[in-house]
Design a protein around this motif. Structure first.
Motif, PDB file in Angstrom:
ATOM      1  N   ARG A   1      -9.422   5.238  -3.095  1.00 11.74           N
ATOM      2  CA  ARG A   1      -8.750   4.814  -1.858  1.00 11.74           C
ATOM      3  C   ARG A   1      -8.979   3.530  -1.527  1.00 11.74           C
TER       4      ARG A   1
ATOM      5  N   ARG B   1      -2.190   8.945  -4.987  1.00 12.76           N
ATOM      6  CA  ARG B   1      -2.038   9.160  -3.659  1.00 12.76           C
ATOM      7  C   ARG B   1      -2.299  10.852  -3.266  1.00 12.76           C
TER       8      ARG B   1
ATOM      9  N   GLY C   1       4.949  12.174   0.454  1.00  7.21           N
ATOM     10  CA  GLY C   1       4.748  10.990  -0.391  1.00  7.21           C
ATOM     11  C   GLY C   1       6.037  10.673  -1.102  1.00  7.21           C
TER      12      GLY C   1
ATOM     13  N   ARG D   1       3.758   2.728   3.827  1.00  6.05           N
ATOM     14  CA  ARG D   1       2.725   2.827   3.062  1.00  6.05           C
ATOM     15  C   ARG D   1       1.469   1.741   3.410  1.00  6.05           C
TER      16      ARG D   1
ATOM     17  N   HIS E   1      -5.182  12.315  -0.940  1.00  6.08           N
ATOM     18  CA  HIS E   1      -5.005  13.211   0.042  1.00  6.08           C
ATOM     19  C   HIS E   1      -5.500  14.592   0.059  1.00  6.08           C
TER      20      HIS E   1
END
Ligand code: AMP
Length: 232
Positions: free
Chosen positions: A52, A38, A134, A156, A42
């Protein structure tokens, strides 16, 4: 002896929460492959860009990429006294690669958190994470801001109901065989994860004690076999 912990269990079992606690209370780094990915998404790294779409569909990123990430992370000095792995391995291929990486290190203590399917679906449907850092928020306690950084809590992307069902299917197909892979080891323990988090935490602590004793016995047996050349 280094405290090398591995958290097994389906999505929503509470691996991340408990791994976070181990990192805090035992002073070992938490290595969460989901968080690493993640972060990569980002910041827009190459791996992040490729991961992704796979993550949004609830599928698994390739073994090759994941093994590379974990191998690099375990080479860092801060893992010398132990670590807690959360979200890796997720396939038998990843587990076999981890065994090779760990060949000259203390045994892994494998903690499998067991939670009924209906409870997992309920938890994943209500789970919130911080949009900014996160971090997971405690489930269903009405918290509106991140306890770590004060950021906004959001669902999420891969906790959407259709994706949750896909992730659980993939868990059964690709990750559940890991239970059989590790079950035969003296350092494997199963914990009832449907209990309140504090009770899960104390059961995990007791399991680590018991599994640690198993690891010492195993190390002594291997040592005896190697020195005397006797059959195990
Ligand atoms: P998690 O936060 O552990 O639920 O991971 C979120 C997503 O990241 C997963 O649904 C996968 O798409 C990906 N992922 C995390 N760890 C792994 C792994 N060990 N192998 C493959 N994909 C992974």
């Amino acid at each position: 002896m280094a405290l090398n912990l591995l958290m097994l269990g389906p999505p929503g079992a509470g691996k991340g929460t408990q791994a976070e606690r181990f990192a805090r209370t035992r002073g070992i780094p938490k290595i969460s492959t989901g968080e690493i990915l993640r972060d990569a998404v980002h910041t827009g790294t190459d791996i992040g860009r490729r991961a992704r779409a796979i993550m949004d569909r609830g599928e698994l990123v390739s073994d090759e990429v994941m093994i590379g990430i974990v191998r690099d992370r375990l080479e860092k000095d801060d893992t010398a006294d132990g670590f807690v792995l959360d979200g890796f391995p997720r396939t038998v291929e990843q587990a076999a690669a981890l065994d090779t990486i760990m060949a000259a290190r203390d045994a892994l203590i494998v903690l499998d958190i067991v939670v009924p399917e209906a409870e997992l679906v309920r938890r994943l449907g209500t789970r919130m994470i911080c949009e900014n850092c996160g971090a997971n928020a405690p489930i269903g306690d009405g918290t509106v801001a991140c306890m770590r950084c004060g950021g906004r809590l959001v669902q999420r992307a891969d906790d959407d109901q259709a994706v949750v069902i896909e992730r659980l299917k993939i868990y059964h197909r690709q990750s559940e065989p890991l239970v059989e892979y590790y079950r035969v080891r003296p350092t494997f323990r199963q914990i009832d994860g449907a209990q309140p988090p504090d009770k899960v935490a104390s059961d995990l602590d007791a399991a680590i004690e018991a599994a640690g004793a198993g690891a010492v016995t195993l190390a002594k047996t291997v040592d005896r076999v190697l020195r005397r050349g006797v059959q195990p």
